[in-house]
Design an enzyme around this catalytic site. Sequence first.
Site, PDB file in Angstrom:
ATOM      1  CD  GLU A 117       9.949  14.211  -9.246  1.00 50.47           C
ATOM      2  OE1 GLU A 117       8.989  14.262  -8.452  1.00 50.47           O
ATOM      3  OE2 GLU A 117       9.851  14.447 -10.455  1.00 50.47           O
ATOM      4  CG  HIS A 141      12.004   9.371 -11.315  1.00 52.57           C
ATOM      5  ND1 HIS A 141      11.071   8.932 -12.230  1.00 52.57           N
ATOM      6  CD2 HIS A 141      12.380  10.607 -11.724  1.00 52.57           C
ATOM      7  CE1 HIS A 141      10.885   9.877 -13.130  1.00 52.57           C
ATOM      8  NE2 HIS A 141      11.667  10.904 -12.859  1.00 52.57           N
ATOM      9  CG  HIS A 143      13.587  10.595 -17.321  1.00 52.90           C
ATOM     10  ND1 HIS A 143      14.106  11.872 -17.443  1.00 52.90           N
ATOM     11  CD2 HIS A 143      12.805  10.631 -16.218  1.00 52.90           C
ATOM     12  CE1 HIS A 143      13.656  12.642 -16.463  1.00 52.90           C
ATOM     13  NE2 HIS A 143      12.879  11.911 -15.699  1.00 52.90           N
ATOM     14  CD  GLU A 171      13.018 -15.812 -15.785  1.00 55.05           C
ATOM     15  OE1 GLU A 171      13.508 -15.133 -14.885  1.00 55.05           O
ATOM     16  OE2 GLU A 171      13.334 -16.997 -16.005  1.00 55.05           O
ATOM     17  CG  HIS A 212       8.230  12.219 -15.857  1.00 54.80           C
ATOM     18  ND1 HIS A 212       7.919  13.169 -14.939  1.00 54.80           N
ATOM     19  CD2 HIS A 212       9.546  11.980 -15.665  1.00 54.80           C
ATOM     20  CE1 HIS A 212       8.980  13.495 -14.233  1.00 54.80           C
ATOM     21  NE2 HIS A 212       9.984  12.775 -14.663  1.00 54.80           N
TER      22      HIS A 212
HETATM   23  P1  13P Z   1      15.995  16.420 -10.186  1.00 52.21           P
HETATM   24  O1  13P Z   1      17.229  16.861 -10.934  1.00 52.21           O
HETATM   25  O2  13P Z   1      15.464  17.510  -9.303  1.00 52.21           O
HETATM   26  O3  13P Z   1      16.230  15.115  -9.461  1.00 52.21           O
HETATM   27  O4  13P Z   1      14.843  16.158 -11.265  1.00 52.21           O
HETATM   28  C1  13P Z   1      15.026  15.201 -12.266  1.00 52.21           C
HETATM   29  C2  13P Z   1      13.773  14.503 -12.626  1.00 52.21           C
HETATM   30  O5  13P Z   1      13.833  13.485 -13.275  1.00 52.21           O
HETATM   31  C3  13P Z   1      12.476  15.052 -12.180  1.00 52.21           C
HETATM   32  O6  13P Z   1      11.449  14.144 -12.388  1.00 52.21           O
HETATM   33 ZN    ZN Z   2      11.948  12.624 -13.970  1.00 48.54          ZN
END
Ligand code: 13P
Ligand code: ZN
Length: 273
Positions: A117, A141, A143, A171, A212
């Site tokens: 990413e 980023h 999950h 809040e 995602h």
């Molecule tokens: P990477 O291991 O390449 O960082 O990918 C993980 C991920 O969450 C892709 O969206």
């Molecule tokens: Zn991801």
Amino acid sequence: MDNVLDLKVVKLFVDTCHQSWLKGWNERNGGNMSYRMKEEEVAQIRHLFDFSGEWRPIGLTVENLAGEFFTVTGSGKYYKNVLREPENNICIVQIDEKGENYKIVWGLCEGGVPTSEFPTHLLNHSIKKEKTNGAYRVIMHAHPANTIALTFLLPLEDKVFTREIWEMITECPIVFPAGIGVVPWMVCGSSDIAYATGEKIKQFDAVIWSHHGIFCCGQDFDVAFGLMDTIEKSAEILIKVMSCGGKKQFITREQILALAEPYNVPIDPGMLD
Ligand code: 13P
Ligand code: ZN
């Protein structure tokens, strides 16, 4: 200084990866993080960098990041392992003078490349650097489960997600007064997701990637991590409320907007239309 890992901000980077892992947001290699380093930080460790590596194309042009250095997680590397072996799971890269190529100057000692990413991170760093006069430096980023679950339940619209998530913790509108953006499902690591996120990041500090994860930014690690934590906790409450038969009472539009003045935050009333 004779070890990159002694630099305070590198320690913070490693610690933030570990905190994110402890939160359960990073199964396997899920998630990635990048930090745009300050000149004075680079100056302290520059003599430890190896500039002999090859330039590789970023895949897009980020002119205002030319010459900058980033600390970034490695692609396919597990957050679980960052604290134990940072030098094998994260790296520092330099951007070239045109903003078109990058070179690894430290880290990923057992091989590897920055996160898949990385183009998305760089494009969004570029936008936020310009919009905040250089104040924003961190992009995360991950999950987080409840936020992802909501993308199977709510309409995939900025205003719907903002209103629902704002309502779950008083809040929230204070922490992210602009609201939250949502992008539809897209191939991860693609230029489509980079540009779609870039459009939303002009308005918001957090963008949900449907089915995602979340993409958050901020001036430092605490702010970016705190933003993700707040959104995910709010999403967890919403999932619990939905699982228990739905809301029986609400925080009203007027109540949300009443937070703006005492806390001196620009809560966007347009997100509540
Ligand atoms: P990477 O291991 O390449 O960082 O990918 C993980 C991920 O969450 C892709 O969206
Ligand atoms: Zn991801």
